[in-house]
Each structure stands twice: as structure tokens, then as C-alpha cells.
Motif scaffolding. Structure first.
Motif, PDB file in Angstrom:
ATOM      1  N   ARG A   1      78.040  37.097  24.357  1.00  0.00           N
ATOM      2  CA  ARG A   1      78.350  38.331  25.104  1.00  0.00           C
ATOM      3  C   ARG A   1      79.817  38.269  25.522  1.00  0.00           C
ATOM      4  O   ARG A   1      80.140  37.833  26.624  1.00  0.00           O
ATOM      5  CB  ARG A   1      77.420  38.453  26.319  1.00  0.00           C
ATOM      6  CG  ARG A   1      75.985  38.755  25.920  1.00  0.00           C
ATOM      7  CD  ARG A   1      75.058  38.786  27.118  1.00  0.00           C
ATOM      8  NE  ARG A   1      74.722  37.458  27.600  1.00  0.00           N
ATOM      9  CZ  ARG A   1      73.805  36.656  27.047  1.00  0.00           C
ATOM     10  NH1 ARG A   1      73.159  37.050  25.994  1.00  0.00           N
ATOM     11  NH2 ARG A   1      73.552  35.487  27.545  1.00  0.00           N
ATOM     12  N   PRO A   2      80.730  38.732  24.659  1.00  0.00           N
ATOM     13  CA  PRO A   2      82.156  38.546  24.906  1.00  0.00           C
ATOM     14  C   PRO A   2      82.820  39.525  25.868  1.00  0.00           C
ATOM     15  O   PRO A   2      83.983  39.339  26.208  1.00  0.00           O
ATOM     16  CB  PRO A   2      82.762  38.677  23.509  1.00  0.00           C
ATOM     17  CG  PRO A   2      81.819  39.535  22.767  1.00  0.00           C
ATOM     18  CD  PRO A   2      80.451  39.242  23.327  1.00  0.00           C
ATOM     19  N   TRP A   3      82.137  40.545  26.304  1.00  0.00           N
ATOM     20  CA  TRP A   3      82.757  41.549  27.168  1.00  0.00           C
ATOM     21  C   TRP A   3      82.021  41.633  28.494  1.00  0.00           C
ATOM     22  O   TRP A   3      80.825  41.368  28.564  1.00  0.00           O
ATOM     23  CB  TRP A   3      82.751  42.916  26.486  1.00  0.00           C
ATOM     24  CG  TRP A   3      83.512  42.891  25.214  1.00  0.00           C
ATOM     25  CD1 TRP A   3      83.008  42.677  23.962  1.00  0.00           C
ATOM     26  CD2 TRP A   3      84.921  43.019  25.058  1.00  0.00           C
ATOM     27  NE1 TRP A   3      84.022  42.673  23.045  1.00  0.00           N
ATOM     28  CE2 TRP A   3      85.203  42.888  23.680  1.00  0.00           C
ATOM     29  CE3 TRP A   3      85.958  43.243  25.949  1.00  0.00           C
ATOM     30  CZ2 TRP A   3      86.497  42.973  23.174  1.00  0.00           C
ATOM     31  CZ3 TRP A   3      87.251  43.336  25.447  1.00  0.00           C
ATOM     32  CH2 TRP A   3      87.505  43.199  24.080  1.00  0.00           C
ATOM     33  N   GLY A   4      82.729  42.016  29.551  1.00  0.00           N
ATOM     34  CA  GLY A   4      82.064  42.126  30.837  1.00  0.00           C
ATOM     35  C   GLY A   4      82.848  42.916  31.848  1.00  0.00           C
ATOM     36  O   GLY A   4      84.020  43.233  31.658  1.00  0.00           O
ATOM     37  N   LYS A   5      82.173  43.231  32.937  1.00  0.00           N
ATOM     38  CA  LYS A   5      82.761  43.952  34.056  1.00  0.00           C
ATOM     39  C   LYS A   5      82.402  43.170  35.311  1.00  0.00           C
ATOM     40  O   LYS A   5      81.234  42.918  35.577  1.00  0.00           O
ATOM     41  CB  LYS A   5      82.170  45.359  34.118  1.00  0.00           C
ATOM     42  CG  LYS A   5      83.071  46.374  34.754  1.00  0.00           C
ATOM     43  CD  LYS A   5      82.441  47.746  34.705  1.00  0.00           C
ATOM     44  CE  LYS A   5      82.936  48.503  33.518  1.00  0.00           C
ATOM     45  NZ  LYS A   5      82.624  49.929  33.588  1.00  0.00           N
TER      46      LYS A   5
END
Length: 126
Positions: free
Chosen positions: A101-105
């Protein structure tokens, strides 16, 4: 953390939208591999998160036992090699971090005083 960029539709078996939500402490050394056992999104080294200029400062250490020590220097609260830290803005899609899961907030939420429960989340990554 999501398996696609935050503004794209994600499809995954992890969560209904391809994302997983994590809650980590603030101003406290922790080991994410211990907080989230078996989750390959996290490394096995210690981390400490602090707030710097309305952003998250995440520092990494060589220790793996929630002590935030570095083997080379044997000193507490110093980032790996003096520079393994990142300033991450809140409420913006950031990445890439790495698979799966390479993207996040990142979101800052208030504490109820008890540590590591869903109600007291300090830093949330989704």
C-alpha cells in the motif's frame, strides 16, 4: 494507506476501498511490526512521530524493541544514520512508500488518554 493513489478508485481484498487504516502514537517510540503483526506494509525498525510546523516528523531507528536506539551510536532518540526522517504533511495524499500500500493520507486526531485504542488514535494513516 492505499494500494493506489488516494484520488484513484482502489480495488483490493484488504479493505472495501483498497485501503487499510492504522493508528500510531505521537511523541512515543513504537515498533509498527509489533503494533501490526504480519502486516508487510511496515518495517521492523522503531519509529517515533512528532509534530513539526503542523506536519508529522517520522524518524526511524535501528532498534527493533520500541526503545528508539541506534546500534552504531547506542544513543536514544537519534534517527538512523543521522538522517532517516521524513516530514509528512497532514490531510494530503503522499507516497509512494512501497508495496503493498504505497500511498496514504495522514490525519492528526485527539487522544482520550488511553494508549493504542481505537478511541485514542493519535496519528491515523488511511
Amino acid at each position: 494507506m492505499c494500494d493506489t493513489q488516494c484520488d484513484q478508485v482502489a480495488e483490493s481484498t484488504d479493505g472495501p476501498d483498497g485501503c487499510m487504516r492504522y493508528t500510531t502514537p505521537l511523541n512515543e517510540c513504537y515498533n509498527a511490526a509489533r503494533l501490526f503483526p504480519g502486516d508487510e506494509s511496515w518495517s521492523d525498525v522503531d519509529i517515533i512521530d512528532t509534530i513539526v510546523m503542523k506536519s508529522l516528523n517520522r524518524r526511524f531507528f535501528t532498534s527493533k524493541d520500541s526503545t528508539c536506539q541506534n546500534d552504531k551510536q547506542n544513543t536514544a532518540i537519534q534517527p538512523v544514520d543521522g538522517g532517516d526522517s521524513f516530514v509528512i504533511p497532514f490531510d494530503e495524499c503522499v507516497g509512494p512508500f512501497g508495496p503493498p500500500r504505497p500511498w496514504g493520507k495522514f490525519t492528526l486526531i485527539e487522544s482520550s488518554g488511553e494508549k493504542h485504542s481505537d478511541e485514542d488514535a493519535i496519528v491515523s494513516v488511511s
